[in-house]
Each structure stands twice: as C-alpha cells, then as structure tokens.
Design a protein around this motif. Sequence first.
Motif, short mmCIF file in Angstrom:
data_model
loop_
_atom_site.label_atom_id
_atom_site.label_comp_id
_atom_site.label_asym_id
_atom_site.label_seq_id
_atom_site.Cartn_x
_atom_site.Cartn_y
_atom_site.Cartn_z
N ALA A 1 -9.31 0.76 44.21
CA ALA A 1 -8.43 -0.30 44.69
C ALA A 1 -7.05 -0.20 44.05
N ALA A 2 -7.00 0.11 42.76
CA ALA A 2 -5.71 0.26 42.08
C ALA A 2 -4.94 1.45 42.64
N THR A 3 -5.64 2.53 42.95
CA THR A 3 -4.98 3.70 43.53
C THR A 3 -4.41 3.39 44.90
N VAL A 4 -5.18 2.69 45.73
CA VAL A 4 -4.70 2.32 47.06
C VAL A 4 -3.51 1.38 46.94
N TRP B 1 2.25 0.47 47.55
CA TRP B 1 3.52 0.04 46.94
C TRP B 1 4.53 1.18 46.94
N ALA B 2 4.09 2.38 46.57
CA ALA B 2 5.02 3.51 46.50
C ALA B 2 5.56 3.86 47.88
N LEU B 3 4.75 3.75 48.91
CA LEU B 3 5.23 4.07 50.26
C LEU B 3 6.18 3.00 50.79
N THR B 4 6.00 1.76 50.40
CA THR B 4 6.89 0.71 50.90
C THR B 4 8.16 0.59 50.05
N ALA B 5 8.04 0.71 48.73
CA ALA B 5 9.22 0.54 47.87
C ALA B 5 10.02 1.83 47.73
#
Length: 82
Positions: free
Chosen positions: A53-56, A61-65
Amino acid sequence: MNRLEREAAARRIMERTPPRVPPDLCADAVRRGNRLLRRRALALRLGWLLLFAATVAFTVWALTARPWVEPPSETTPPLTGW
C-alpha cells in the motif's frame, strides 16, 4: 555453605522423584505453538500488505506531483527580439 554441603544438597535434589507432568501438557504446547504460528503469519501478511500500500501510494503521488520536473518560473522571461 562449603563444597561438601553443596554436593550433598545437589544429591538430595537429584535423588527426589521428578515432579509429575500434567497429561495435557503436550496438547497445550501444540495448541499454543499453532496459535503463535498463525499470529506470526498474519503479522507477516499485514506487513507485506502495508508495504504494498505504501508503494502504491508513493507511486500515485510521484505520478501526480512529478517532483522531478522543474517548477515553472515565477517571473516573466526577458523580452528578446524587440
């Protein structure tokens, strides 16, 4: 207590009859061991689930930010070609 007294006390202890073991001791130990194994397996599964869950969450977050992209400039660029 000197050495001879300690040896005599140890002999007296060893000559006694051993204490009676409860007849259901083995069954209780097996039951407790199975319960501990189930709890450990559940904790391991929950740990892997939390890691997934933390990886997802980090990936989303990385793809949106997109922290690797340089932020846009706050000032206007200099005018050229006038």
